[in-house]
Design a protein around this motif. Structure first.
Motif, short mmCIF file in Angstrom:
data_model
loop_
_atom_site.label_atom_id
_atom_site.label_comp_id
_atom_site.label_asym_id
_atom_site.label_seq_id
_atom_site.Cartn_x
_atom_site.Cartn_y
_atom_site.Cartn_z
N PHE A 43 -6.18 28.58 17.83
CA PHE A 43 -6.09 28.36 16.40
C PHE A 43 -4.66 28.46 15.87
N VAL A 44 -3.79 29.09 16.65
CA VAL A 44 -2.37 29.10 16.29
C VAL A 44 -1.71 27.78 16.65
N ALA A 45 -2.12 27.21 17.78
CA ALA A 45 -1.53 25.95 18.26
C ALA A 45 -2.54 24.81 18.20
N LEU A 46 -3.40 24.85 17.19
CA LEU A 46 -4.36 23.77 16.97
C LEU A 46 -3.62 22.48 16.65
N THR A 47 -4.10 21.37 17.21
CA THR A 47 -3.47 20.08 16.95
C THR A 47 -4.29 19.31 15.92
N GLN A 125 8.71 6.57 13.34
CA GLN A 125 9.24 7.36 12.22
C GLN A 125 8.42 8.63 11.98
N GLY A 126 7.99 9.22 13.07
CA GLY A 126 7.27 10.48 12.96
C GLY A 126 5.77 10.28 12.79
N TRP A 127 5.10 11.31 12.28
CA TRP A 127 3.64 11.30 12.20
C TRP A 127 3.19 11.82 10.84
N ARG A 128 1.96 11.47 10.53
CA ARG A 128 1.26 12.05 9.39
C ARG A 128 0.07 12.85 9.94
N TYR A 129 -0.28 13.95 9.25
CA TYR A 129 -1.35 14.84 9.73
C TYR A 129 -2.44 14.98 8.68
N ASP A 130 -3.65 15.09 9.16
CA ASP A 130 -4.81 15.23 8.27
C ASP A 130 -5.04 16.70 7.98
N TYR A 131 -4.45 17.20 6.90
CA TYR A 131 -4.58 18.61 6.53
C TYR A 131 -5.84 18.88 5.70
N GLN A 142 6.31 21.24 14.31
CA GLN A 142 7.32 20.87 15.29
C GLN A 142 7.06 19.50 15.92
N ASN A 143 5.98 18.84 15.50
CA ASN A 143 5.62 17.52 16.04
C ASN A 143 5.43 17.54 17.56
N TRP A 144 4.67 18.55 18.03
CA TRP A 144 4.36 18.63 19.47
C TRP A 144 3.12 17.79 19.79
N CYS A 146 1.72 13.65 21.16
CA CYS A 146 2.04 12.47 21.96
C CYS A 146 2.91 12.86 23.17
N ASP A 147 4.13 12.38 23.26
CA ASP A 147 4.96 12.70 24.42
C ASP A 147 5.34 14.18 24.49
N GLU A 148 5.19 14.90 23.38
CA GLU A 148 5.53 16.32 23.34
C GLU A 148 4.28 17.22 23.40
N SER A 149 3.11 16.65 23.63
CA SER A 149 1.86 17.43 23.57
C SER A 149 1.73 18.42 24.72
#
Length: 612
Positions: A43-47, A125-131, A142-144, A146-149
């Motif tokens: 839950f701390v590193a939930l994607t 140009q980065g990502w958008r997140y469903d909050y 930190q945008n971890w 895709c390639d940083e997952s």
């Protein structure tokens, strides 16, 4: 009754009364610590759900860049603007890592509608997140993705390297400085690391905080577990070892996701979930030191003081002769401990014991990596809320623990472990084959989690029983450290879900089958006189049949006793006399007493955990 060991004194001061129930209640926060330390990372590193940022569309459709709606929902990008990813089982979703390689300003002017034939590229140009679906976490900050997952998965893997290191360092401190100081230190460090996690803002700082938390993982709970069981009478240890933990741990697993949901803030969650660790600051005034450890150090007076306190709380009047005998026993015990000098190398000096230690280590490594994989793979079940699936599967902990208590006595350790591992593997393989039916995948994943929980509970006791008494503490520690190291692979198994939802289930199923096969290569320990030395281990269980079940053996034993009784009664009637052993003039057959002693071995075995 004289005092021959520590348990004899417990019978006088009260082996299960108000004092012990208070210890069980004090174990509650440490169970919550276990759930927070081990499961909190989910839950701390939930994607959160995410997709490529398209600034041209943000301006054109007046979409918030900080809190956009999901693709196709009000306040989000039109569904035609984002490519579609097709998952296993024919399930589709808006692409998380690809965007159309077009100029969306021109698309809006011309009115062209993109389709899957258009070329795609990685997010530019980065990502958008469903909050609205999930809260912001360090992953989205930190945008971890895709390639940083790989980053959050690597952090959790390294967490278990810290666990192995902590088992060595804090285990050594526990042997030399006491169980209670290690309980306090490990929880204080865990609290500091949990709070520090909330203030991390880079991969390196997050990694350091989680490694420090990993250092405490095993001992922040295990030391309390050992102390609690040590002051409970053998007849109650099996129940105390399983039932309270099952209830408290289930409570922690069910409530943890909803705490995260209620707070909706990963930093605040890190702090709040660390608060139960603060109980450790009060531990020196609430929790006693290990009595057996005090005796081993020659600190008999301190152990006696604790026992007198137990007698007072339990309202027991004790004859001073008991404590006189206890002091004499304590001195003998301390001298014997100083004279004993065993090294874990002895585990590998004889062929049979060496083979069993290797097999037991492999089995424990497979069980721990499978358990961790089953727990963390819930995050790959994107069709359902993580909070709901985590709670429901956590709820399975209680019935799994209760069923294990029953099957350990009826089927034995070996076949319970085999059945749990094999069935867990089967459910995983079925889950891999029904990906087109999401609800079936969740049900099969839950059944697999249920089975691997049973296997872990069995393995905890099996590991302690199988190793000789002289080397049990060092042997169990060695096996557990190997398990911590193997759990490094758990998050990596889950990471395979980035490539295919089927892969984690296939790998967990394969590992489970391998573990089940290994368990059949080990001897049964239920109702058996357990080996005390490495020499005894060489002959232990060599004459056991493969299909050995304690319930069958008990029936055979009872039938044999009935037949012998019939013969005695018949012979007595023919002679016109009754055998003295059935008139109360002699002691009953000692075989039955031995059997009853063996039958309660589960309680005796828990006692040996206190030597760790």
């Amino acid at each position: 009754m004289g005092v021959a060991d520590f348990d004899d004194v417990l019978e006088h001061v009260g082996g299960y009364g108000p004092y012990q129930r208070r210890l069980i209640l004090l174990a509650l926060p440490f169970n919550l610590v276990l759930t927070s330390v081990y499961f909190g990372h989910s839950f701390v590193a939930l994607t959160p759900r995410h997709w490529c940022a398209l600034p041209e569309l943000d301006a054109a459709f007046n979409i918030s860049s900080s809190n956009p709606g999901y693709v196709g929902d009000p306040g989000g990008y039109p569904s035609w603007a984002v490519p579609v990813d097709y998952l296993s089982g024919g399930i589709s979703r808006p692409s998380q890592c690809q965007q159309y390689n077009v100029n969306f300003t021109e698309v809006l002017v011309t009115g062209a509608i993109p389709n899957n034939s258009w070329p795609t590229v990685a997010c530019q140009q980065g990502w958008r997140y469903d909050y609205n679906h999930d809260y912001a976490t360090i992953v989205s900050e930190q945008n971890w993705v895709c390639d940083e997952s790989w980053r959050p998965n690597l952090v959790q893997s390294v967490f278990f390297i810290g666990s192995a290191l902590g088992s060595i360092v804090l285990g050594w401190l526990g042997d030399h400085k006491g169980r209670l100081p290690v309980l306090v230190v490990s929880n204080v460090v865990a609290f500091a690391a949990g709070v520090a996690t909330a203030f991390t803002n880079s991969f390196v700082t997050f990694l350091i905080a989680r490694i420090c938390l990993g250092l405490t993982y095993n001992n922040s709970f295990m030391m309390m577990y050992i102390i609690m069981l040590e002051y409970v009478s053998p007849a109650k240890r099996s129940m105390v070892a399983n039932l309270p933990i099952a209830i408290f741990l289930t409570f922690g697993l069910v409530t943890l996701p909803w705490l995260a949901y209620a707070l909706w803030d990963w930093r605040l969650f890190s702090v709040i979930s660390s608060l139960p660790m603060c109980v450790a600051f009060l531990a020196p005034w609430l929790i006693p030191e290990s009595g057996r450890w005090l005796l081993a150090q020659g600190r008999v007076e301190e152990a006696e003081k604790i026992l007198r306190s137990i007698a007072g709380v339990n309202k027991k009047e004790i004859d001073e002769k008991v404590f006189t005998e206890f002091r004499a026993y304590g001195k003998q015990f301390a001298e014997a401990e100083r004279e004993q000098s065993h090294n874990f190398i002895e585990l590998f000096q004889t062929p049979v014991l060496r083979r069993r230690v290797v097999l037991l280590t492999l089995l424990w490594m497979l069980m721990t990596v499978c358990y961790d994989g089953h727990v963390r793979n819930l995050g790959n079940l994107e069709q359902f809320s993580l909070y709901v699936t985590f709670s429901l599967t956590g709820l399975l902990e209680l019935p799994a623990d209760l069923l294990t208590i029953v099957t350990l006595d009826y089927l034995g350790r070996r076949w319970t472990n085999f059945g749990a591992m094999a069935l867990g593997a089967l459910f995983s393989l079925i889950a891999a084959s029904v990906q087109s039916t999401p609800i079936a995948v969740v049900v099969m994943a839950g059944c697999g989690r249920f089975c691997i929980t049973m296997a872990m509970n069995t393995g905890l006791q099996y590991c302690v029983e199988l190793l000789p008494t002289q080397l049990r503490g060092q042997g169990v520690n060695l096996v557990h450290i190997a398990g911590h190291i193997s759990t490094f692979g758990g998050p990596l198994i889950v990471y395979l879900g980035e490539f295919s939802d089927v892969l984690p289930f296939l790998l967990l199923g394969s590992l489970g089958l391998f573990g089940g096969a290994i368990s059949l290569m080990l001897p049964e320990t239920a109702n058996e006189a357990l080996p005390e030395t490495a020499t005894e281990s060489e002959n232990f269980g060599l004459d056991q049949p493969c299909f050995l079940f304690p319930c069958w053996e008990e029936r055979k034993r009872n039938k044999k006793n009935e037949e012998e009784l019939d013969k005695i009664v018949k012979a007595s009637s023919e002679n016109g006399t009754l055998n003295k052993s059935f008139t109360g003039d002699e002691e009953p057959d000692n075989n039955e007493a031995k059997y009853n002693e063996k039958k309660s071995s589960s309680g005796v075995i828990i006692q040996t955990v206190t030597s760790l």
